[in-house]
Motif scaffolding. Structure first.
Motif, PDB file in Angstrom:
ATOM      1  N   LYS A  23       0.819  -1.217   0.000  1.00 31.69           N
ATOM      2  CA  LYS A  23       0.000   0.000   0.000  1.00 31.69           C
ATOM      3  C   LYS A  23       0.855   1.271   0.000  1.00 31.69           C
ATOM      4  O   LYS A  23       2.079   1.233   0.088  1.00 31.69           O
ATOM      5  CB  LYS A  23      -0.939  -0.033   1.211  1.00 31.69           C
ATOM      6  CG  LYS A  23      -2.031  -1.121   1.097  1.00 31.69           C
ATOM      7  CD  LYS A  23      -3.055  -0.999   2.229  1.00 31.69           C
ATOM      8  CE  LYS A  23      -4.145  -2.076   2.096  1.00 31.69           C
ATOM      9  NZ  LYS A  23      -5.148  -1.968   3.198  1.00 31.69           N
ATOM     10  N   CYS A  26       1.890   2.024   4.097  1.00 30.02           N
ATOM     11  CA  CYS A  26       2.191   0.946   5.046  1.00 30.02           C
ATOM     12  C   CYS A  26       2.610  -0.276   4.246  1.00 30.02           C
ATOM     13  O   CYS A  26       2.574  -0.257   3.022  1.00 30.02           O
ATOM     14  CB  CYS A  26       0.970   0.634   5.919  1.00 30.02           C
ATOM     15  SG  CYS A  26      -0.464   0.056   4.987  1.00 30.02           S
ATOM     16  N   CYS A  28       1.182  -3.219   4.188  1.00 27.84           N
ATOM     17  CA  CYS A  28       0.115  -4.172   3.868  1.00 27.84           C
ATOM     18  C   CYS A  28       0.139  -4.499   2.375  1.00 27.84           C
ATOM     19  O   CYS A  28       0.405  -3.628   1.557  1.00 27.84           O
ATOM     20  CB  CYS A  28      -1.255  -3.573   4.179  1.00 27.84           C
ATOM     21  SG  CYS A  28      -1.604  -3.487   5.927  1.00 27.84           S
ATOM     22  N   VAL A  42      -4.991  -5.434   6.319  1.00 23.70           N
ATOM     23  CA  VAL A  42      -5.105  -4.152   7.029  1.00 23.70           C
ATOM     24  C   VAL A  42      -4.132  -4.126   8.214  1.00 23.70           C
ATOM     25  O   VAL A  42      -3.721  -5.170   8.718  1.00 23.70           O
ATOM     26  CB  VAL A  42      -6.547  -3.924   7.571  1.00 23.70           C
ATOM     27  CG1 VAL A  42      -7.510  -3.693   6.432  1.00 23.70           C
ATOM     28  CG2 VAL A  42      -7.001  -5.082   8.417  1.00 23.70           C
ATOM     29  N   CYS A  43      -3.751  -2.924   8.617  1.00 26.43           N
ATOM     30  CA  CYS A  43      -2.871  -2.754   9.763  1.00 26.43           C
ATOM     31  C   CYS A  43      -3.252  -1.438  10.444  1.00 26.43           C
ATOM     32  O   CYS A  43      -4.090  -0.700   9.926  1.00 26.43           O
ATOM     33  CB  CYS A  43      -1.409  -2.745   9.312  1.00 26.43           C
ATOM     34  SG  CYS A  43      -0.926  -1.208   8.506  1.00 26.43           S
ATOM     35  N   CYS A  46      -3.243   1.764   7.926  1.00 25.31           N
ATOM     36  CA  CYS A  46      -4.316   1.977   6.946  1.00 25.31           C
ATOM     37  C   CYS A  46      -5.700   1.914   7.595  1.00 25.31           C
ATOM     38  O   CYS A  46      -6.688   2.290   6.969  1.00 25.31           O
ATOM     39  CB  CYS A  46      -4.190   1.025   5.752  1.00 25.31           C
ATOM     40  SG  CYS A  46      -4.022  -0.709   6.152  1.00 25.31           S
TER      41      CYS A  46
HETATM   42 ZN   LIG Z   1      -1.765  -1.227   6.361  1.00 23.73          ZN
END
Ligand SMILES: [Zn+2]
Length: 485
Positions: A23, A26, A28, A42-43, A46
């Motif tokens: 992304k 980040c 991800c 997701v993290c 994000c």
């Molecule tokens: Zn993320």
């Protein structure tokens, strides 16, 4: 008559998902929007958790620079990320990181080709931003609710904004197709519209043809296919023209395209940029693209479609339609140029003819991609026909067998004894035996029924089981018939 009184001014904003692995801010993974289970990529970054820090994806920046260069833009040495503040359930942070006053690329243009000739469409800017999550609106037993999937939140986007330089649907479509071609060519984006990798918004206004000043514009969002774009623009042009013709005023508003109803629907009255309260993103440093970096990206740019088109038309004399079929997929171009390299003595037109007809037909029927075919084997087949080892129709059969079995053309020709008969004495005797066996037809021919020459030709080819060189047979048949006159 009304058609001539008003003129449309159309600009496009195109959102393109960049083909990065991770992304924008980040690490991800960017996952498939359809097959990946919701909310698995997701993290905290994000998802918009407090206290986390974004980090700029270098690869996304490089892809954006490539796109900017292809669009003849200036690349800013320093561009600034900004927060675009608004609330929506697909945006957990409450703001989107975008670029506002200082975009990465600006002041470019793209040349498009239309029935009216070549036209230059100015590109105002191309800036980096992050995508939002995706909402799915549900309706079960009368109960409505929405599901939020944040897999897409933070996927790198490039927003490419044109000036309102387009005046017809044809120009809009030419621009969009060419833009998609360029982005796919450079590997900047998959351009897969069905998966939302490329999304269009149009702004459109109408004005009397003799008026210098642009009319009030409406924006049409959700144009997710070329067809939707065409229909929505034609619809809006008609609506606005009707409004103006009866002395009414066009309202500035944001519309969506409703595929189900084939009409535009009002989404909201237009917000102004200051509604978003943009300010520089405090968590990110300015994005600096220094000269060595820019030069390195420039050096990595491939030959672009425009240069290919010019070369294929000029040096090779290929026709426009064939050139477009080659250039529309980079893999086609690669295959074609591998063929040229493997058989420099062959006429490029001959390679293209075999490629675009018989080879493409076979690939289509069998659902195969062109990179599954060995260009070296393919040109061996084309050469075998070109040199008269086998004739055209045998060539088609050998091609199919070659594609299916992977055997070399020469092995197939050898194993089946398909060598063309070009031996003149053999053909001479075949022709004279056919003429002796069909005296009635020969008499009719000599009496003026000239079409019988074709029939006699067919007889000779049948005797030769299709292996005779048709050119040699034709010449010899004519020679013997002429001798009887
Ligand atoms: Zn993320």
């Amino acid at each position: 008559m009304a058609n001539n009184q008003y003129k449309a001014d159309i600009g496009l904003e195109v959102h393109v998902e960049l083909a990065t692995r991770s992304k924008m801010f980040c690490s991800c993974a960017v996952v498939d929007p359809i097959s990946a289970p919701p909310n698995t990529a997701v993290c905290p970054v994000c998802c918009g958790m407090p206290g986390v820090l974004p980090v700029i994806n270098r690869n996304a920046v490089e892809l954006a620079i490539k796109a900017g260069l292809a669009l003849n833009c200036q690349i800013a040495e320093t561009s600034i990320f900004a927060r675009k503040n608004y609330f929506y359930p697909d945006l957990p942070k409450g703001y989107q990181i975008s670029q506002y006053e200082y975009p990465l690329a600006y002041d470019g243009f793209m040349l498009i080709r239309t029935s009216q000739g070549e036209k230059r469409i100015r590109v105002r800017r191309a800036h980096l931003e992050e995508d939002t999550g995706k909402l799915t609106h549900m309706n079960e037993n009368g109960e409505t609710y929405s599901l939020v999937n944040l897999n897409r939140a933070g996927v790198p986007l490039l927003e490419i904004v044109s000036e309102p330089d387009m005046h017809t649907v044809e120009e809009v479509l030419a621009y969009s197709h060419e833009l998609r071609l360029l982005l796919r060519w450079l590997g900047v984006s998959s351009g897969d519209m069905e998966k939302g990798s490329m999304r269009f918004e149009a702004n459109l206004s109408m004005r009397p043809v003799d008026c210098e000043e642009l009319g009030t514009r409406v924006e049409v969002k959700n144009l997710n296919s070329f067809r939707a774009m065409e229909l929505a623009i034609l619809y809006q042009m008609k609506m606005q023209e009707e409004t103006l013709s009866r002395g009414g005023k066009v309202e500035q508003q944001t519309l969506g395209w409703s595929e189900a109803n084939n009409k535009t629907v009002v989404q909201r009255s237009k917000e102004d940029a200051n509604d978003y309260r943009y300010f520089p993103e405090p968590d990110l440093p300015p994005l600096v693209v220094d000269s060595p970096w820019l030069q390195a990206v420039k050096a990595s740019m491939p030959e672009m479609p425009a240069a290919k088109r010019a070369r294929y038309a000029g040096e090779m004399g290929l026709n426009g339609e064939d050139i477009e079929r080659l250039v529309e997929e980079k893999e086609n171009v690669r295959f074609f140029e591998d063929c040229l390299a493997a058989a420099p003595a062959l006429n490029p037109k001959t390679i293209v003819n075999w490629m675009l007809t018989d080879l493409f037909a076979w690939l289509n029927i069998n659902g195969k991609a062109i990179d599954t075919v060995d260009p070296k084997l393919f040109v061996q087949l084309v050469e075998a026909v070109d040199e008269g080892v086998i004739n055209q129709s045998t060539g088609k059969e050998v091609l199919v067998e070659m594609l299916e079995s992977g055997k070399t053309p020469s092995a197939i020709i050898e194993a089946k004894g398909l060598h063309q008969i070009s031996d003149n004495s053999l053909i001479t005797s075949l022709v004279s035996s056919v003429l002796q066996a069909n005296p009635k037809e020969v008499q009719s021919y000599l009496a003026g029924k000239e079409t019988l020459a074709n029939w006699l030709f067919g007889q000779v080819m049948r005797e030769a089981q299709g292996k005779a060189n048709p050119q040699v047979v034709k010449t010899e048949l004519q020679r013997q018939l002429d001798a009887m006159k």
